[in-house]
Design an enzyme around this catalytic site. Structure first.
Site, short mmCIF file in Angstrom:
data_model
loop_
_atom_site.label_atom_id
_atom_site.label_comp_id
_atom_site.label_asym_id
_atom_site.label_seq_id
_atom_site.Cartn_x
_atom_site.Cartn_y
_atom_site.Cartn_z
N ASP A 1 1.02 -1.38 -0.05
CA ASP A 1 -0.45 -0.32 -0.03
C ASP A 1 0.98 1.18 -0.14
O ASP A 1 2.02 1.15 0.66
CB ASP A 1 -0.23 -0.18 1.61
CG ASP A 1 -1.84 0.97 1.17
OD1 ASP A 1 -2.71 1.14 -0.03
OD2 ASP A 1 -1.61 1.68 2.48
N GLU B 1 0.58 -0.68 -5.02
CA GLU B 1 0.54 0.63 -5.05
C GLU B 1 1.05 1.82 -5.15
O GLU B 1 1.13 2.62 -4.66
CB GLU B 1 -0.24 1.12 -4.71
CG GLU B 1 -2.14 1.84 -4.88
CD GLU B 1 -2.44 2.11 -3.16
OE1 GLU B 1 -3.52 3.25 -3.14
OE2 GLU B 1 -1.79 2.08 -1.72
#
Length: 725
Positions: free
Chosen positions: A404, A457
């Site tokens: 993330d 990401e």
């Protein structure tokens, strides 16, 4: 007796400020005698087992300090009997056990090279000197004193102060006879004298919220049955295989009748068959590491090594992963090494100093998120994160990590104004420590876990995110294509009559499509915080909205790149996702929603079965425009090509106007047939198509010697294959 009249070391023990309690407590040889000291503020009387009998210890202070002198050395570890008001407990004195952490582990941890540090720190059931118990260890180099507290010692920090290893600030203690499930924390006295209570950074299991104590978790009892999957995973060429990911939030996919979320075991019995039925290759779980607040969705982690108890225990989660693997489904885990919350009980200011984070807020705080940033330049912190990734992949057979917020890690000025950040040593904005950490992480994953993947990401133009470390890349297997996602959704939200003016939003992506190994995501982030569900983004009346959504999925599944969709997208969830409510499964009683689900199921099958749609996702050899210039009619057409040269033709009509006798050039003469049409009546469309087959003619078109004429349905995508001469 006032403590000021006592030996300074005894006084420090009683006042719970001794830095090295093992130098005072336990058994010591002094002036020709063996001196045994025990401190227990709750005991009225303590006896020690010596020479085959129980002998009483002398209480030298009412606070609970007991001493016994002996001529002969008693057997180690020393067995003691503590008497309390109304009951007595026999156990072994923790201060008569030696250290169980080896010098090599201490050295490697200090250098940041102890990949399995989760087997050293935390709480570990083990046997020492023939006695069963639990060894606790925690890193807190700047604490004056660290004590183990729990429901076994009335949460009293005076009872079990821990042994310190001064070389690197690891504290440890072995407690005999401790049951599984015992709750514990660490009490720390800072150098300034403040008392802090912290949960275990390496805790494997935690009590249900709102409590935050860690729980003693015994060795795994699950017996794995996924040998075939694990053996084959390492030999697969994931670059050339289909990868179609179903992203879920475990607590809101489905719920029980009483409104409670499904357990890991219930997910194994319900989600896995659904994944098989729909044809997904992987499931991606939003973070399941322990977190205190449901509304954080798991992205504000307080227990990095803890499987959240919301849905069961670690063995239950192992059973879920095992069930996925036995069904041929890979499991990806959302992982959050970019930041951590400021909760007082967790990592923040762990020993009274900025231990896991930077002291300077210009380096150590995410102002937008209200969180701290890890200090990636500190060996022990980097070790914590690398070890955590290793833990999930090793202990739970996870097949990959979706990392993330990578962009926030890479840039020192991420979401900061001028003057709010500190340049690196070369004056640049790149976070050099984070870059080194990311490369080390990816090298570890690919070396230690063959076939496992990492997905970034990452939303910027940072080069070579998904290129190997030895070539100068960051080493990720793949990267989310945020540019493709943003451009596509921006385009599809325009009214069809205006799309001709935004045609480049669909064609621009081919300029960078092969610079990285891209995943095409329609994730949870696109259906929350007022962004609306995918269905609700679509313009037009009810029929057009569903037609646009079917067209969107057709485009995603035929465009180069691996695929990801958030739960609910597949049946056109009408409202935004809500973390505390299950998906609106009753919508499947409405034809338009069940027909959308059927379309997604068929697209998933076609994507998986046709090599042209996945073999060369990351190579320009797998894609060729037929026509990218027809902005006037808002039509796109392209070929997807397999390794052997076979191909599929894809045509997409982004207007509600049918295009009859639409001519395209084809690379070979022959008979062609339509194998998919999002306008089919089976999907709720108008059923306009090319059901009779298509024969090429020798009419040169678009640079090809042969061409075919096709009827293009309104707001629809079709896939055509060549069937013969």
């Amino acid at each position: 007796m006032p403590t000021r009249n006592l030996n300074p070391e005894v006084r420090a023990i009683i006042e719970a400020r001794h830095h090295d309690p093992f130098s005072c407590l336990g058994l010591h040889r002094e002036k020709g005698k063996w001196i045994h000291r025990v401190f227990n503020p709750h005991a009225t009387r303590i006896l020690v087992h010596s020479a085959g009998q129980w002998a009483e210890m002398r209480k030298i202070h009412e606070a609970g300090f007991f001493v016994r002198e002996e001529e002969e050395k008693p057997p180690l570890p020393c067995r003691i009997r503590c008497e309390y008001a109304g009951h007595a407990v026999e156990t072994f004195d923790p201060y008569t056990f030696p250290s169980s952490i080896g010098a090599l582990d201490l050295h490697l941890f200090g250098e940041g090279r102890l990949k399995l540090s989760y087997r050293t720190l935390g709480a570990h059931p083990m046997e020492m000197e023939g006695v069963k118990g639990v060894r606790f260890a925690v890193w807190a180099p700047n604490a004056e004193r660290v004590s183990l507290i729990g429901d076994f010692n009335s949460w009293d920090g005076r009872v079990h102060p821990m042994r310190v290893h001064p070389s690197n600030g690891i504290w440890e203690i072995f407690l005999p006879d401790l049951p599984e499930g015992a709750l514990y924390k660490f009490e720390l006295r800072t150098r300034s004298g403040n008392i802090m209570v912290k949960t275990d950074p390496y805790g494997f299991l935690f009590e249900p919220r709102p409590g935050n104590a860690a729980k003693v978790c015994h060795e795994p009892a699950h017996s794995w049955n996924d040998e075939k999957w694990m053996e084959s995973r390492g030999s697969r060429e994931w670059l050339h295989e289909p990868m179609n990911v179903y992203e879920i939030h475990a607590g809101s996919w489905k719920r029980r009748e009483d409104g409670e979320p499904l357990s890991y075991l219930e997910l194994a019995h319900t989600l896995v068959p659904y994944l098989l039925e729909m044809g997904y290759t992987h499931v991606e779980l939003m973070p399941i590491s322990e977190h205190p607040l449901d509304e954080s969705w798991g992205y504000q982690t307080t227990g990095y090594f803890g499987v959240t108890n919301r849905y069961g225990n670690p063995d239950d989660f192992r059973s879920f992963v095992d069930a996925c693997h036995q069904a041929g489904i890979g499991v990806l885990l959302d992982w959050v090494p970019a930041h951590f919350p400021k909760d007082d009980f967790a990592l923040a200011r762990f020993d009274g100093t900025a231990l896991y984070e930077h002291e300077d807020p210009r380096l150590g705080e995410h102002q937008d998120w209200g969180t701290y940033i890890f200090n990636y330049g500190r060996n022990e912190v980097r070790n914590f994160l690398i070890s955590n990734a290793h833990y999930w992949l090793s202990e739970f057979h996870i097949d990959g990590l979706r990392v993330d917020a990578v962009a926030s890690m890479l840039y020192l000025d991420y979401s900061r104004k001028a003057g709010e950040w500190i340049p690196n040593q070369y004056g640049g904005r790149e976070n050099l420590d984070a870059i080194d950490f990311i490369r080390e992480l990816n090298a570890m994953v690919h070396e230690d876990f063959p076939g496992a993947i990492t997905v970034a990401e990452e939303s910027t133009s940072w080069p070579m995110v998904s290129r190997p470390v030895h070539l100068g890349g960051l080493g990720f297997s793949m990267k989310w294509s945020m540019g493709w996602m943003n451009d596509t959704l921006s385009y599809i939200e325009h009214e069809p009559i205006h799309r001709r003016y935004h045609h480049n939003q669909l064609t621009f992506g081919q300029l960078y499509s092969y610079t990285e190994n891209f995943v095409l995501p329609f994730s949870h982030d696109e259906v929350v915080h007022g962004k609306r569900s995918l269905l609700d983004k679509m313009p037009g009346d009810a029929w057009q909205r569903f037609a646009n959504l079917r067209l969107l999925f057709s485009y995603q599944m035929t465009y180069p790149g691996k695929k990801l969709n958030f739960m609910g997208n597949e049946f056109a969830q009408g409202r935004e996702w809500q973390v505390k409510a299950q998906l609106d499964w009753d919508l499947l009683e409405i034809p338009a929603h069940s027909e959308t689900q059927r379309l997604v199921k068929d697209l998933n099958r076609i994507y998986r079965e046709h090599r042209a749609l996945h073999e060369l996702d990351f190579s320009g050899n797998g894609f060729a425009w037929i026509d990218c210039h027809d902005s006037g009619q808002s039509v796109l057409s392209y070929r997807r090509i397999a390794k052997d040269g076979s191909c599929l033709l894809v045509l997409l009509n982004f207007t509600p106007v049918p295009r009859r006798n639409y001519r395209i050039g084809v690379p070979q003469a022959g008979v062609y047939r339509e194998i998919f049409n999002s306008d089919s009546r089976y999907y709720g469309g108008s059923d306009m198509g090319n059901g009779q087959g298509l024969c090429s003619v020798e009419t040169p078109w678009m640079g090809e010697k042969h061409s075919i004429e096709i009827d293009l349905p309104p707001l629809a995508g079709i896939i055509i294959e060549r069937t013969g001469e």
